[in-house]
Structure formats: structure tokens, C-alpha cells
Design a protein around this motif. Structure first.
Motif, PDB file in Angstrom:
ATOM      1  N   TYR A  50       0.736  -1.226  -0.116  1.00  0.00           N
ATOM      2  CA  TYR A  50      -0.023  -0.156  -0.069  1.00  0.00           C
ATOM      3  C   TYR A  50       0.752   1.403  -0.002  1.00  0.00           C
ATOM      4  O   TYR A  50       2.111   1.142   0.358  1.00  0.00           O
ATOM      5  CB  TYR A  50      -0.797   0.161   1.161  1.00  0.00           C
ATOM      6  N   VAL A  51       0.292   2.359  -0.190  1.00  0.00           N
ATOM      7  CA  VAL A  51       1.010   3.650  -0.361  1.00  0.00           C
ATOM      8  C   VAL A  51       0.070   4.702   0.082  1.00  0.00           C
ATOM      9  O   VAL A  51      -1.231   4.772  -0.165  1.00  0.00           O
ATOM     10  CB  VAL A  51       1.799   3.923  -1.566  1.00  0.00           C
ATOM     11  N   TYR A  52       0.570   5.848   0.972  1.00  0.00           N
ATOM     12  CA  TYR A  52      -0.364   6.778   1.405  1.00  0.00           C
ATOM     13  C   TYR A  52       0.313   8.054   0.556  1.00  0.00           C
ATOM     14  O   TYR A  52       1.582   8.313   0.568  1.00  0.00           O
ATOM     15  CB  TYR A  52       0.023   7.047   2.675  1.00  0.00           C
ATOM     16  N   LEU A  53      -0.580   8.705  -0.059  1.00  0.00           N
ATOM     17  CA  LEU A  53      -0.291   9.857  -0.625  1.00  0.00           C
ATOM     18  C   LEU A  53      -1.039  11.077  -0.240  1.00  0.00           C
ATOM     19  O   LEU A  53      -2.158  11.018   0.025  1.00  0.00           O
ATOM     20  CB  LEU A  53      -0.439   9.737  -2.351  1.00  0.00           C
ATOM     21  N   THR A  54      -0.390  12.559  -0.581  1.00  0.00           N
ATOM     22  CA  THR A  54      -1.043  13.758  -0.522  1.00  0.00           C
ATOM     23  C   THR A  54      -1.840  13.773  -1.785  1.00  0.00           C
ATOM     24  O   THR A  54      -1.281  13.149  -2.984  1.00  0.00           O
ATOM     25  CB  THR A  54      -0.228  14.705  -0.209  1.00  0.00           C
ATOM     26  N   PRO A  55      -2.567  14.688  -1.703  1.00  0.00           N
ATOM     27  CA  PRO A  55      -3.302  14.970  -3.162  1.00  0.00           C
ATOM     28  C   PRO A  55      -2.532  15.300  -4.414  1.00  0.00           C
ATOM     29  O   PRO A  55      -2.938  15.447  -5.372  1.00  0.00           O
ATOM     30  CB  PRO A  55      -4.452  16.266  -2.644  1.00  0.00           C
ATOM     31  N   ASP A  56      -1.552  16.125  -4.060  1.00  0.00           N
ATOM     32  CA  ASP A  56      -0.597  16.254  -5.066  1.00  0.00           C
ATOM     33  C   ASP A  56       0.627  15.301  -5.326  1.00  0.00           C
ATOM     34  O   ASP A  56       1.480  15.365  -6.285  1.00  0.00           O
ATOM     35  CB  ASP A  56       0.377  17.830  -4.708  1.00  0.00           C
ATOM     36  N   GLY A  57       0.316  14.292  -4.680  1.00  0.00           N
ATOM     37  CA  GLY A  57       1.061  12.949  -5.207  1.00  0.00           C
ATOM     38  C   GLY A  57       2.376  12.684  -4.427  1.00  0.00           C
ATOM     39  O   GLY A  57       2.932  11.610  -4.734  1.00  0.00           O
TER      40      GLY A  57
END
Length: 242
Positions: A50-57
Motif C-alpha cells: 500500500y501507499v499513502y499519498l497527499t493530493p499532489d502525489g
């Protein structure tokens, strides 16, 4: 930007959740008001990733399930083999690879997900309270009630996050796929979707224990997908074996 999640895919997931990109926080797992949590495709035999990202990637954390060899059918008891199949251990790491948290998921009838810090010390737990109707999870932090998250409906596509006093502090939306149980890369549930499953976590205020809150989508993904069935295949058990 994670090479396996394009900005367009990220924008589509935010749009599905009706969440507008917001000013970023401190670009850590515990300091962002909006996080997109994505299950990445894996090969048969691999643990889930899995990966967690902010809205800007920006990647703020990754998570990976540990996959070890199954107990030997010749020396292990049925209880040990069952424990191996029904238990998942996931490491949540910072972008530099250093461990942040460890999650241990036990699926029997109702899921329990325990959370430990980077040194292995217990810090919290999530317990599934029901299996019918609007699913509810109770949260604990350092041995005290923390709050809960509750599904809007039986489809479990939207959730309200509440603190111990019942005050709301955020919401979570399942996006990318309207169903559970199709986890990428694990026969017979394999999917060719680029984004196999995802959640958007939106906080309206900073929670008391931000790191525990950030693990809610991971805990739900482990609990609601077909973890036990996929575990049989990916951990090397074959039909008719031991």
C-alpha cells in the motif's frame, strides 16, 4: 509521485470522494488533512502493498505485508496453521524506509487489528463490533477508548470518524472499486485494475492520536477483504495439503 499511481488516477480518486485538494500539512503520515490510501498490484505469493499519498502525489508512507513460510504440516498443530493463515503482519514505513508502525490483523469472525510503534510497543487497537448492518469499529489508544468509525450503510463505502465523546472529526470514503474482496494479484481474486482499491481519508480537525487515525483505512482493508482465503494461497497452502 509513486510510479504506480499517476496524478490523473489520484485526481479521479479525490473526485470520487468529493474531496477538493487542500493545502498540504507537514508531509508526514500524522500531519496531513487529506490522505489517499491505495492498495498496489502485487504478484501471487507476495504480501499486499500500500501507499499513502497527499493530493499532489507526495508519498508520505508505505505499508507492506510480511509473508513468511507456512508452518510445516508435519510439525505444526492445526491451531498453529490456522493462526498463520488468519493473521497478517504489516509494517508501515516512512518514505526513507524507516519503520513507523506495525499492524497485526487477526481475522476470525470479527476482526481485531493491533498497532505497535516502531519499537514494537503497543499503542492502539481497532475492534470490529458487528458483522451485519452498518459495520462499526471501536478504537483504543494506550488502553483507553479513543472513538469509533461507523459505516454510512451496509455497502461500507463511506464512514464517519468520531472521538470518544461522539464528536465527528473526519470521514473516509472507499473509492476506486465499489466492492470488497477483489485483492489484486491473488488467485482466484486477481484483478487487472491499476488501482485495486483505495480510500480517501479527510480530517476536519487534528485527532488526538493522528498516527492511529491514519491506519484506519489499512485496518479496514485488511478486515473487510477476503484475507483468510487469500492468505491460504499466498502463504503456500494448497487444496488438500495437510
Amino acid at each position: 509521485m509513486d510510479a504506480e499511481v499517476s496524478q490523473q488516477e489520484l485526481n479521479d480518486l479525490l473526485s470520487q470522494a468529493n474531496v477538493l485538494p487542500v493545502a498540504t500539512g507537514d508531509r508526514t503520515l500524522s500531519g496531513e488533512p487529506v490522505l489517499v490510501f491505495v492498495q498496489l498490484p502485487t504478484e501471487p505469493g507476495e504480501g499486499f502493498r500500500y501507499v499513502y499519498l497527499t493530493p499532489d502525489g507526495t508519498v508520505v508512507a508505505r505499508a507492506a505485508e510480511a509473508v513468511g513460510p507456512p508452518p510445516s504440516p508435519d510439525g505444526a498443530s492445526i491451531a498453529e496453521m490456522t493462526e498463520h493463515i488468519n493473521t497478517s503482519v504489516v509494517t508501515v514505513s516512512a518514505p526513507d524506509g524507516s519503520a513507523l508502525l506495525y499492524l497485526r490483523h487477526k481475522k476470525v469472525w470479527k476482526s481485531t487489528v493491533s498497532i505497535a510503534d516502531a519499537d514494537g510497543r503497543p499503542i492502539g487497537e481497532m475492534r470490529q463490533r458487528n458483522v451485519l448492518g452498518k459495520v462499526k469499529f471501536q478504537l483504543e489508544a494506550y488502553g483507553r477508548p479513543y472513538g469509533r468509525f461507523i459505516a454510512h450503510s451496509t455497502r461500507m463505502l463511506g464512514f464517519d470518524l468520531e472521538d470518544a465523546d461522539g464528536s465527528g472529526y473526519g470521514r473516509m470514503t472507499k473509492v476506486g472499486s465499489p466492492s470488497y474482496g477483489a485483492r489484486s494479484g491473488v488467485a482466484p481474486f486477481a484483478t487487472t485494475q491499476k488501482v485495486a482499491g483505495a480510500f480517501v481519508l479527510q480530517l476536519t480537525r487534528r485527532p488526538d492520536w493522528p498516527l492511529i487515525t491514519a491506519t484506519i483505512p489499512l485496518a479496514l482493508d485488511l478486515s473487510m477483504n477476503l484475507a483468510a482465503l487469500s492468505g491460504v494461497e499466498k502463504r503456500g497452502f494448497q487444496a488438500g495439503q495437510g
